[in-house]
Design an enzyme around this catalytic site. Sequence first.
Site, mmCIF file in Angstrom:
data_model
loop_
_atom_site.group_PDB
_atom_site.id
_atom_site.type_symbol
_atom_site.label_atom_id
_atom_site.label_comp_id
_atom_site.label_asym_id
_atom_site.label_seq_id
_atom_site.Cartn_x
_atom_site.Cartn_y
_atom_site.Cartn_z
ATOM 1 N N HIS A 1 1.248 -1.177 0.430
ATOM 2 C CA HIS A 1 -0.134 0.053 0.038
ATOM 3 C C HIS A 1 0.487 1.482 -0.651
ATOM 4 C CE1 HIS A 1 -3.452 2.179 1.653
ATOM 5 N NE2 HIS A 1 -3.010 3.003 1.955
ATOM 6 N N GLU A 2 2.014 1.501 1.019
ATOM 7 C CA GLU A 2 2.640 2.482 1.027
ATOM 8 C C GLU A 2 4.026 2.667 0.297
ATOM 9 O OE1 GLU A 2 1.389 4.331 2.598
ATOM 10 O OE2 GLU A 2 0.880 3.230 4.193
ATOM 11 N N ILE A 3 3.729 1.341 -0.892
ATOM 12 C CA ILE A 3 5.025 1.261 -1.893
ATOM 13 C C ILE A 3 4.414 2.203 -2.881
ATOM 14 C CG2 ILE A 3 6.456 0.519 -3.698
ATOM 15 C CD1 ILE A 3 7.357 -1.530 -0.799
#
Length: 167
Positions: free
Chosen positions: A131-133
């Site tokens: 999600h964050e990448i």
Amino acid sequence: MPLLPILRYPHPILRRSAEPVTIFDGAVEALACDLLETMRAAPGIGITAPHCGVLSRLVVIELDRAVSRFANPRVVWTSPETARHPEGSVSLPGVVEEVERPARVRVAFQDLAGALHEVEADGLLAVCLQHEIDQLDGVFWLDRLSRLKRERVLKRYEKLRRGAADA
């Protein structure tokens, strides 16, 4: 450690790719600390520098009171198996929807001193890392939904925002 402003969806910075961290000094450590405090206050379990308007490839995740910081993370392997998990964002507070992603990942990254590492993750950590990448690459989690689900989520979000504005 000041709280940083969190950009709200659909701010255009959330669609831009972040630049690699190239200098590992006190400034990157301070930014990671500010991101952690901002994420906790939001509240959330993961945050990127772009969520706060800083186009640097820096991620902070806190699961079960364990804080992890990732500079320049990138997925180097994904499992063929997938899993569904509810996701949301500090930039789109109050709404969540199930997203399907690879169940396991291997991520290469640097720590805040610049040393190279790899981590293999499954479960919630795998979800958070992907999600964050994605966010670092300018891909918002809503992009992983069907058009119908995305429209429903955005309608729920607008309803929440209108309710908050009326309060």
